[in-house]
Design an enzyme around this catalytic site. Structure first.
Site, PDB file in Angstrom:
ATOM      1  N   ILE A   1       0.841  -1.204   0.000  1.00  0.00           N
ATOM      2  CA  ILE A   1       0.000   0.000   0.000  1.00  0.00           C
ATOM      3  C   ILE A   1       0.872   1.249   0.000  1.00  0.00           C
ATOM      4  O   ILE A   1       0.604   2.221  -0.711  1.00  0.00           O
ATOM      5  CB  ILE A   1      -0.941   0.015   1.214  1.00  0.00           C
ATOM      6  CG1 ILE A   1      -1.807  -1.244   1.255  1.00  0.00           C
ATOM      7  CG2 ILE A   1      -1.838   1.257   1.176  1.00  0.00           C
ATOM      8  CD1 ILE A   1      -2.642  -1.369   2.523  1.00  0.00           C
TER       9      ILE A   1
ATOM     10  N   ILE B   1       1.985  -7.223   9.790  1.00  0.00           N
ATOM     11  CA  ILE B   1       0.607  -7.268   9.310  1.00  0.00           C
ATOM     12  C   ILE B   1      -0.043  -8.644   9.356  1.00  0.00           C
ATOM     13  O   ILE B   1      -1.241  -8.753   9.092  1.00  0.00           O
ATOM     14  CB  ILE B   1       0.509  -6.746   7.859  1.00  0.00           C
ATOM     15  CG1 ILE B   1       1.331  -7.623   6.901  1.00  0.00           C
ATOM     16  CG2 ILE B   1       0.959  -5.293   7.789  1.00  0.00           C
ATOM     17  CD1 ILE B   1       1.098  -7.297   5.441  1.00  0.00           C
TER      18      ILE B   1
ATOM     19  N   TYR C   1      -2.475  -8.976  16.945  1.00  0.00           N
ATOM     20  CA  TYR C   1      -2.370  -7.921  15.938  1.00  0.00           C
ATOM     21  C   TYR C   1      -3.474  -6.890  16.114  1.00  0.00           C
ATOM     22  O   TYR C   1      -3.217  -5.675  16.109  1.00  0.00           O
ATOM     23  CB  TYR C   1      -2.449  -8.555  14.543  1.00  0.00           C
ATOM     24  CG  TYR C   1      -2.630  -7.560  13.417  1.00  0.00           C
ATOM     25  CD1 TYR C   1      -1.567  -6.767  12.994  1.00  0.00           C
ATOM     26  CD2 TYR C   1      -3.862  -7.418  12.785  1.00  0.00           C
ATOM     27  CE1 TYR C   1      -1.734  -5.853  11.956  1.00  0.00           C
ATOM     28  CE2 TYR C   1      -4.030  -6.510  11.751  1.00  0.00           C
ATOM     29  CZ  TYR C   1      -2.970  -5.726  11.341  1.00  0.00           C
ATOM     30  OH  TYR C   1      -3.139  -4.822  10.327  1.00  0.00           O
TER      31      TYR C   1
ATOM     32  N   ARG D   1     -15.236 -11.353   4.168  1.00  0.00           N
ATOM     33  CA  ARG D   1     -14.302 -10.243   4.282  1.00  0.00           C
ATOM     34  C   ARG D   1     -14.830  -9.052   3.480  1.00  0.00           C
ATOM     35  O   ARG D   1     -15.619  -9.204   2.551  1.00  0.00           O
ATOM     36  CB  ARG D   1     -12.915 -10.634   3.757  1.00  0.00           C
ATOM     37  CG  ARG D   1     -12.219 -11.723   4.576  1.00  0.00           C
ATOM     38  CD  ARG D   1     -11.889 -11.260   5.977  1.00  0.00           C
ATOM     39  NE  ARG D   1     -11.211 -12.273   6.780  1.00  0.00           N
ATOM     40  CZ  ARG D   1     -11.827 -13.092   7.629  1.00  0.00           C
ATOM     41  NH1 ARG D   1     -13.151 -13.040   7.745  1.00  0.00           N
ATOM     42  NH2 ARG D   1     -11.139 -13.947   8.346  1.00  0.00           N
TER      43      ARG D   1
ATOM     44  N   ASP E   1      -8.566 -15.655  13.378  1.00  0.00           N
ATOM     45  CA  ASP E   1      -9.303 -15.265  12.179  1.00  0.00           C
ATOM     46  C   ASP E   1     -10.780 -15.070  12.497  1.00  0.00           C
ATOM     47  O   ASP E   1     -11.382 -15.865  13.231  1.00  0.00           O
ATOM     48  CB  ASP E   1      -9.167 -16.334  11.084  1.00  0.00           C
ATOM     49  CG  ASP E   1      -7.850 -16.249  10.342  1.00  0.00           C
ATOM     50  OD1 ASP E   1      -7.126 -15.253  10.539  1.00  0.00           O
ATOM     51  OD2 ASP E   1      -7.546 -17.174   9.567  1.00  0.00           O
TER      52      ASP E   1
END
Length: 312
Positions: free
Chosen positions: A12, A77, A141, A208, A268
């Site tokens: 990004i 990440i 995270y 997602r 997740d």
């Protein structure tokens, strides 16, 4: 503006660096190149090979460059890596962010922080998730990103700064590593192009919010130009299941794709989608790229050999 982009040689960050340069801003990049690639950068961007964990050298760079804005994208990440090594994740994502905030305070820069929308809200958040929802992250995270956000809020209160936060959905696009630990779209496209079966962790019904990198870059520019503090979700507001994503890739490939299944991974989420009415109202931003169009660009980029300087 003079803009410093941490993590600017990343996926990004390199696209964002290009966008600032294209409109005439002066840009320098800070990246330790652990996952970033110098070849992604335009020759007009200065590069400092440096980790945000190194507070002294980071302060020296900001003191010399005197940025008006620091876009802070440098991060660990991978959710699964944070589960395996939470202290390492916190050292980068929490302590590193504090180092950036201190460097910005001394140099007088405003900070625009790339947070996580997908990992922040937690399993019980309403869908689509709004910024007002109390984050209950499911991974180290996500906790680290939320902790970094709290430091940004503290600096705004304590020092009168105007720092801002973008809570990014799952950003995808060219330059995202198809062999990395994060980024389901390039990973799956890479498998299909190699004649391999992509692996779905879980049953594939998990969802997602997938936002194309050019759209995400547009949100950064809008937030940079607004000059106002705030916290904004940056996504599409739409859920797509992993099974439906596989079907999209199969359509682009022109042949059936049969995934294999593996146990769900710790940390997740089952569902993720971000409400985007606040960012639309405050910044006039929305995501415009259709999923099939964005995935096609990723597929063609991998097919072309993953060139570092691929556009978005």
């Amino acid at each position: 503006m003079r803009v410093l982009v941490t993590g600017g040689a990343g996926f990004i960050g390199s696209h964002l660096t290009d966008a600032f340069l294209a409109r005439g801003d002066e840009v320098t990049v800070l990246d330790d190149l652990s996952s970033g690639r110098a070849g992604r950068l335009d020759d007009r961007a200065g590069l400092h090979k440096l980790s945000i964990k190194e507070a002294g050298p980071l302060g020296a760079v900001t003191g010399e460059f005197r940025p008006d804005l620091i876009c802070h994208l440098a991060a660990q990440i991978a959710v699964n890596s944070s589960v395996a090594a939470p202290a390492v994740d916190a050292q980068v994502n929490v302590v590193g962010t504090v180092n950036v905030l201190e460097a910005a305070r001394v140099s007088g820069a405003r900070v625009l922080f790339a947070s996580s929308g997908g990992a922040l809200y937690g399993r019980d958040a309403p869908i689509p998730s709004r910024e007002e929802v109390l984050p209950l992250p499911e991974s180290p995270y996500g906790v680290a990103k939320y902790c970094a956000e709290q430091y940004i809020g503290l600096y705004n209160r304590l020092h009168g700064t105007g720092h801002s936060i973008l809570r990014l959905a799952n950003v995808y696009g060219p330059r995202q590593d198809p062999s990395g630990d994060a980024g389901v779209i390039p990973i799956f496209c890479g498998c299909v192009l190699a004649g391999q079966e992509p692996t779905i962790y879980g049953d594939g019904t998990q969802t997602r919010d997938l936002v194309y990198v050019a759209d995400a870059v547009g949100a950064f520019l809008a937030a940079a130009d607004s000059g106002r503090p705030g916290t904004w979700n940056t996504g599409t507001g739409t859920e797509i299941s992993i099974l439906d994503l596989v079907a999209v890739i199969a359509g682009i490939a022109g042949r059936p794709v049969t995934p294999r299944f593996a146990p769900a991974r710790a940390g997740d989420l089952r569902r993720s989608s971000l409400a985007v009415d606040r960012v639309s109202r405050d910044l006039g931003w929305r995501a415009d790229t259709a999923l099939a169009d964005g995935v096609t660009k990723v597929y063609r980029w991998i097919e072309a050999g993953t060139p570092d300087r691929a556009g978005c």
